[in-house]
Structure formats: structure tokens, C-alpha cells
Design an enzyme around this catalytic site. Sequence first.
Site, PDB file in Angstrom:
ATOM      1  N   ASP A  15      14.127 -12.458 -10.445  1.00 12.45           N
ATOM      2  CA  ASP A  15      12.796 -13.048 -10.272  1.00 12.45           C
ATOM      3  C   ASP A  15      12.116 -12.553  -9.002  1.00 12.45           C
ATOM      4  O   ASP A  15      10.985 -12.072  -9.040  1.00 12.45           O
ATOM      5  CB  ASP A  15      12.887 -14.583 -10.223  1.00 12.45           C
ATOM      6  CG  ASP A  15      13.228 -15.190 -11.583  1.00 12.45           C
ATOM      7  OD1 ASP A  15      12.803 -14.624 -12.607  1.00 12.45           O
ATOM      8  OD2 ASP A  15      13.911 -16.223 -11.613  1.00 12.45           O
ATOM      9  N   ARG A  95      16.070 -25.530   0.965  1.00 12.18           N
ATOM     10  CA  ARG A  95      14.743 -24.985   0.665  1.00 12.18           C
ATOM     11  C   ARG A  95      13.738 -25.121   1.802  1.00 12.18           C
ATOM     12  O   ARG A  95      13.033 -24.163   2.113  1.00 12.18           O
ATOM     13  CB  ARG A  95      14.164 -25.606  -0.612  1.00 12.18           C
ATOM     14  CG  ARG A  95      14.903 -25.235  -1.876  1.00 12.18           C
ATOM     15  CD  ARG A  95      15.171 -23.770  -1.977  1.00 12.18           C
ATOM     16  NE  ARG A  95      15.755 -23.401  -3.261  1.00 12.18           N
ATOM     17  CZ  ARG A  95      16.480 -22.309  -3.471  1.00 12.18           C
ATOM     18  NH1 ARG A  95      16.716 -21.487  -2.470  1.00 12.18           N
ATOM     19  NH2 ARG A  95      16.962 -22.054  -4.655  1.00 12.18           N
ATOM     20  N   ASP A 124      12.273 -26.194  -7.035  1.00 12.45           N
ATOM     21  CA  ASP A 124      12.095 -25.372  -5.842  1.00 12.45           C
ATOM     22  C   ASP A 124      10.644 -24.965  -5.608  1.00 12.45           C
ATOM     23  O   ASP A 124      10.203 -24.863  -4.478  1.00 12.45           O
ATOM     24  CB  ASP A 124      13.009 -24.145  -5.917  1.00 12.45           C
ATOM     25  CG  ASP A 124      14.474 -24.543  -5.797  1.00 12.45           C
ATOM     26  OD1 ASP A 124      14.737 -25.589  -5.154  1.00 12.45           O
ATOM     27  OD2 ASP A 124      15.340 -23.849  -6.339  1.00 12.45           O
ATOM     28  N   SER A 173      22.632 -18.970 -13.811  1.00 14.17           N
ATOM     29  CA  SER A 173      21.797 -18.874 -12.624  1.00 14.17           C
ATOM     30  C   SER A 173      22.499 -19.679 -11.528  1.00 14.17           C
ATOM     31  O   SER A 173      22.827 -20.841 -11.708  1.00 14.17           O
ATOM     32  CB  SER A 173      20.422 -19.465 -12.932  1.00 14.17           C
ATOM     33  OG  SER A 173      19.766 -19.761 -11.734  1.00 14.17           O
TER      34      SER A 173
HETATM   35  N1  ARG Z   1      18.869 -28.796  -9.622  1.00 12.64           N
HETATM   36  C1  ARG Z   1      19.245 -28.520  -8.278  1.00 12.64           C
HETATM   37  C2  ARG Z   1      18.135 -28.873  -7.349  1.00 12.64           C
HETATM   38  O1  ARG Z   1      17.006 -28.859  -7.726  1.00 12.64           O
HETATM   39  C3  ARG Z   1      19.754 -27.120  -8.065  1.00 12.64           C
HETATM   40  C4  ARG Z   1      19.008 -25.983  -8.691  1.00 12.64           C
HETATM   41  C5  ARG Z   1      19.587 -24.706  -8.203  1.00 12.64           C
HETATM   42  N2  ARG Z   1      19.165 -23.529  -8.861  1.00 12.64           N
HETATM   43  C6  ARG Z   1      19.969 -22.697  -9.578  1.00 12.64           C
HETATM   44  N3  ARG Z   1      19.446 -21.592 -10.015  1.00 12.64           N
HETATM   45  N4  ARG Z   1      21.193 -22.959  -9.841  1.00 12.64           N
HETATM   46  O2  ARG Z   1      18.379 -29.192  -6.221  1.00 12.64           O
END
Ligand code: ARG
Length: 395
Positions: A15, A95, A124, A173
Site C-alpha cells: 500500500d 500510530r 489507522d 496483513s
Molecule cells: N485492529 C487493530 C487496531 O486497529 C490492529 C490492526 C493492525 N493492522 C494489521 N494490518 N494487522 O488497533
Amino acid sequence: MGKGTVVLAFSGGLDTSICIPLVRERYGFDRVVTVAVDVGQREEEIAEATKKGKQLADVHYTIDAREKFVNGHLFPAIRANGSYEGYPMGTALARPLIAGEVVRVAMQEGATTVAHGCTGKGNDQLRFDFIFRIAGLDVVSPIRELNLTREWEIDYAREHGIPVPVRKEKPWSIDENLWSRSIEGGRLEDPAYHPPEEIYAWTVSPEKAPAEPEIVKIGFLKGVPVRLNGKDLSGLELITSLNDLAGKHGIGRSDMVEDRILGIKAREIYEHPAATVILAAHADLEQLTLTRQELSFKRMVDDRWSELAYMGLVHEPLFHDLDAFIIKSQEKVTGTVDLKLYKGCCRVLGRSSPESIYLGDLASFDSTTMDQTHAIGVSAYYGIQARIIEQRRRN
Ligand code: ARG
């Protein structure tokens, strides 16, 4: 005349990689600056991001933010028993830090626009956008704005000579930082699907964990871990070694159907060995050192803190207010907790603290410090209101 410089939050994944040609071709920026932030991902991943950034962007930065992550983000989460829907959140904590580093580079580079490679489905995008917008920057988000699909992205990457990960090998992912590793996507998107062992990288399966238990001692100072097995360590060293230790014993796996900020339910799997052990020890030490009133009030504060942290709203005034309370509450949370690590479980074996408000003499069956007859008067009026009502009902 093009649009000048854009600073892109860069992970080296598909991405964010295709965002580089996209912001040039589709958005008309002349200069792309990529920023990869090290929050404790695998070394190869950081190396890969650095290599790709240097190759594809005009300027690339790799920033080691691990110490900052521990002291500024993980320690507060420990003090707050930070968890979301029952698991120790990790991605959410990193983040704002990553976004903050991107903002710093944007200032340095004189850029007024930043970019990220988030899709329009996850959390995110909101966490990043909040930090970028509160800094007064414009945001472009090609994947979300152009509504791209994975297939389109792969074709576009090939056309632009961007290496594409082999789908067969890595259908998941993954997001990683010092505190947790998250795995989603592919077949895991079916909540009924049993996750295969191969998705795990930090933890062994409890069945394969050593037959011998291991005891660890964690020393806390004002709510944060500072000592492991009698040795003073930096937060970074302590978390790193505990991830190894507890991971080896199969500790710290979560399999969740989680409510994302937008309301979408998502199947997510996490590994968080050190977090599991540290949070268990911390909560136990609070139980020894805080009053019943403090504990019950703090549970509410921790919940609200965690919810805001999950949402990435870390500049919301309430978040700062709650944090101030939490820091104050931790003045007495100093002491040592011993835990046993064994086949996927971590259990507290014992705890001690100079701030303990446990008085052995009061609770003991053997002591005579407390005159038991004093309790007779208390008992006579205990639950009196309910008793009056019940009495009336019976008459
Ligand atoms: N769902 C979790 C969060 O929003 C983690 C997402 C992480 N992304 C990934 N591509 N595994 O905090």
C-alpha cells in the site's frame, strides 16, 4: 508547476509503496519524502523499508523511535492497564507516535501535505488523520481516495517496478511493534476459521512450550516496570527480554472479533507476550497498594483512557485529564511481583511492596489484633435498608 513536497508515512508494504508513484502521477507532487518509523518491528522489515524508501522516494528517513515509544506511549498504557475489548492494544498506541514523527519531518521539509497508505476500512486512517489535521497539515490518502483494490494495486506496482510480495507465501496483513503483533486478512477473515500455527511468530503454541515452568520477578516503580529478575533494565530492554521469555512459554495470544471505530466487526489475532505478563503484574500490584475506592474509580478511568487511546484521540483534552489522574494514582504502585510462566499461562505467585496496605495481622485467622466482638455491632445494622423492605413485604 507541481504541488511541491509531500511527506509519506512509509512501511515498505504494498500500500505505502504504490503511494509513491501515485502521489506523483495522480496528485501532481514533485517531491516525495518517505518516513519509516521504527517502533520495534522486525529488523528486516525496517531494513526493507529503508531500502525501498531510498530507491523509490526523493528523500527517505528512517527514525528509531523505540525509546520514545516505550517511555511516552507504552509506560502510560501500562499505568492505565490499557486494553481494548479485553486484549492489550498495540497498534493503536504506536500510530500517534508514527504520525507525530511524520509531522516533524514535514515541518523540517517545509511540506504542508502529508500522505498515508491506509484503506478506508480500518482504524489507522482515523488515528493518522487526527494527528495530521491537528498539526494543521493537509492529508492525501491514495488507497482510500482512489478506492483501490488489491488486484489493481498489484498490477500498478508491477508496472512501476515495485516488488510485490508473493501472495501465496504471505496471505496475512501484519502490523508489529514492541508491544504487540497483529495478524489479519486472508482466510482469517472468516471468524469460524481456525488460525493455523504458522501465523504466529512471537509465541510458541502452549502445547510445544517447555514442560518446566519459569519464574520471573518484575519490579515496578510508580506504576512502570524497571527491574526484571533483580536486574535494573530500561523499558526497551525489559519489554524485549520479556517478549522472548514469555513467548517461549506460549503466553500472550488473543483471537478477537473486534469492534473497529467505524463499527465494522473484524477478526483479528494478536501476540503480546510481554504485555500479558506486565499488565497482569501491574494490576496485581495496584490491588496490593491502592484503596478499594481508588481501584474502583480507576477502573472507570482506565476504560475511558483505553477507549480514547484505541480511537487515537490522544489530544482530546479528556485524555490528558485522565492521564493526569492516572499518573497521580501510580505514586504508590511500587513493588515486586513474581509470576510463573507455564504453557500459555502466566500466574502471579506472590507480590510485595513498601506501599502495601495489606495488614497481615488484621486478616489473619490466628491474630488477636482485631477484637472480633467489634464486628457484632456492624453486623447488626448491615444491609439494614434491604432488611426493612423485606420485613414489610413479609408482613
Ligand atoms: N485492529 C487493530 C487496531 O486497529 C490492529 C490492526 C493492525 N493492522 C494489521 N494490518 N494487522 O488497533
